[in-house]
Every structure is written in C-alpha cells, then in structure tokens.
Scaffold this motif. Structure first.
Motif, short mmCIF file in Angstrom:
data_model
loop_
_atom_site.label_atom_id
_atom_site.label_comp_id
_atom_site.label_asym_id
_atom_site.label_seq_id
_atom_site.Cartn_x
_atom_site.Cartn_y
_atom_site.Cartn_z
N ASP A 142 78.90 58.33 94.03
CA ASP A 142 78.74 56.91 94.36
C ASP A 142 78.66 56.69 95.87
OD1 ASP A 142 78.85 54.14 94.43
OD2 ASP A 142 80.89 53.99 93.65
N MET A 169 88.58 49.54 93.07
CA MET A 169 88.97 49.84 94.45
C MET A 169 90.05 48.84 94.81
SD MET A 169 85.13 50.53 95.81
CE MET A 169 84.47 49.70 94.39
N HIS A 219 77.45 50.02 86.64
CA HIS A 219 78.59 50.28 87.51
C HIS A 219 79.10 48.95 88.08
CE1 HIS A 219 80.97 52.96 90.11
NE2 HIS A 219 80.73 52.12 91.10
N ASP A 221 81.76 47.26 90.58
CA ASP A 221 82.65 47.53 91.72
C ASP A 221 83.67 46.41 91.89
OD1 ASP A 221 81.72 50.02 92.86
OD2 ASP A 221 79.86 48.96 93.31
N HIS A 275 84.79 50.41 88.41
CA HIS A 275 85.30 51.18 89.54
C HIS A 275 86.33 50.33 90.29
CE1 HIS A 275 84.16 53.22 93.66
NE2 HIS A 275 85.40 53.48 93.30
#
Ligand code: DX5
Ligand code: ZN
Length: 214
Positions: free
Chosen positions: A174, A67, A32, A34, A65
């Motif tokens: 998450d 953001m 994963h 971020d 991911h």
C-alpha cells in the motif's frame, strides 16, 4: 493473479457510489478503505457510517485499513458496518495478539500492517495468527505519495517465509503503487495491490486496474 484493491481515499466523495461501481466494473475484487483518526496519523478520514452506507451498493471485499490508536475499541463498529477484513498497525498497540483475537471475534479476516521504518521482525511471530500482512510503501496518512523502494526486501522476505512455512497469509502492499511499482512488488511476491491515485486520478479505471493485474 493479484488482487487489486482501489483505495477510496482518492475517489470523488461527491459521487462515491458511482466511483465504487466503476472500479468494480473495471475488475477490482477488493475495496480498500483508509481509516485515519488524527492521532496515529495526522489526517482524519472515514468512519463506520460511510462503510455502512456503501455496503448497500456493492459485494466487493471491504478491506478496512485502520490507521488509528486503540484499534480494538473500533474493530466491532467497522465489522458491524460491513467490513470483511480489518487491518491494524503494529505500531498502534502493545499487545498485538489481543488485538488479533478481538478482530477475529468480529468474524472479519485479520491483517497486521507495518510502516516503512518498522523492521519486519516486529511481526515475525504473528505470521501464524493473521490472514494478511500489509506492507506500507509510504508513510501512512495521505494518498499520492511516492513509493519507497526500501520496503521491497520486506516483501521478498515475507514471500519466502510464507512459502517455506506454508502460512495461509496474503501479502498486501500500500502506497505509491502504479504500473511500474506494481510490477516491482508483484515480482517480489505481493498478492494484493492497493492503489489510490493511480486508479481514481486517471481517466480510464479499466486500463489502470488491468495495468496492475498484468
Ligand atoms: C496511505 C493509505 C493508502 C493511500 C494509497 O496512508 O493507507 O491506502 O490511500 O494512495 P496512493 O495509491 O495514492 O499512494
Ligand atoms: Zn491504506
């Protein structure tokens, strides 16, 4: 069996390659990643050059991911760098269908994520369009936060909808995942568990990954 996706945000960046190899050896299938831009969330983290660099050392599925604001602007950069899946936030865009289309064009799997305070109805009409729904169980921005149990009904609702309509969609959770909260979200129907601190801040990565799978 659930998929474990260690979040490299909690890894030791001075030896990132070794950290990734260690979680791969421990049985993680996804990694994963971020990505934060200092606008959508207050923090700044990883960009495409890091993704490109770690792509050379592992075959793990790169679960990116985003953001960030304006996810369409950067989706191709992350895909070119080696992303396998790209997840954007429903709160970051006005036209989610356009974002989904743009990510699909890159050849990556598409995920949509929602913050703890965002109602699940916001993504209901997207279940037939995406490969994954990422349910945030903390407010995005930082690792090491406490799991927010109020999100569990969202996971149960998604499980029910996906099974009933036979959508080909994975449920990923998450934030604040550890042995106990991992069990709770697995029981609610999660397919993929993201874990940052629980894996990388502990001494035994094997044990941590196995705790989440069981
Ligand atoms: C939070 C990130 C998470 C975070 C998870 O904004 O999206 O992926 O790194 O870290 P833990 O597992 O420590 O909550
Ligand atoms: Zn994340």
């Amino acid at each position: 069996m659930v998929i474990v996706a260690p979040s490299i945000l909690s890894a030791d960046f001075s030896k990132l390659g070794e950290e990734i190899k260690a979680v791969e050896k421990a049985g993680a299938k996804w990694l994963h990643i971020d990505v934060m831009d200092g606008h959508f969330v207050p923090n700044i983290t990883i960009g495409p050059p890091v993704v490109k660099s770690i792509r050379k050392i592992t075959e793990l599925f790169f679960d990116v991911h985003l953001m960030i604001e304006n996810p369409t602007k950067y989706a191709k950069n992350f895909a070119d760098a080696g992303a396998d899946g790209i997840t954007f936030h429903i709160e970051s865009c006005k036209n989610p269908l356009t974002v989904i289309e743009e990510i699909k064009k890159t050849g990556c799997k598409v995920g949509v994520s929602l913050n703890p305070s965002t109602p699940i109805e916001r993504i209901k009409n997207l279940l037939s369009e995406v490969d994954l729904v990422l349910v945030m169980s903390v407010n995005p921005g930082f690792s090491g936060q406490k799991f927010i149990p109020d999100v569990v009904p969202k996971i149960e609702w998604l499980r029910q909808q996906i099974d009933e309509h036979e959508y080909n969609v994975l449920i990923e959770v998450d934030g604040g995942i550890n042995r106990e909260t991992g069990r709770v979200v697995r029981q609610a129907g999660a397919d993929v568990l993201v874990a940052g601190s629980f894996v990388f801040k502990g001494k035994d990565y094997n044990q941590a990954v196995n705790d989440l799978i069981r």
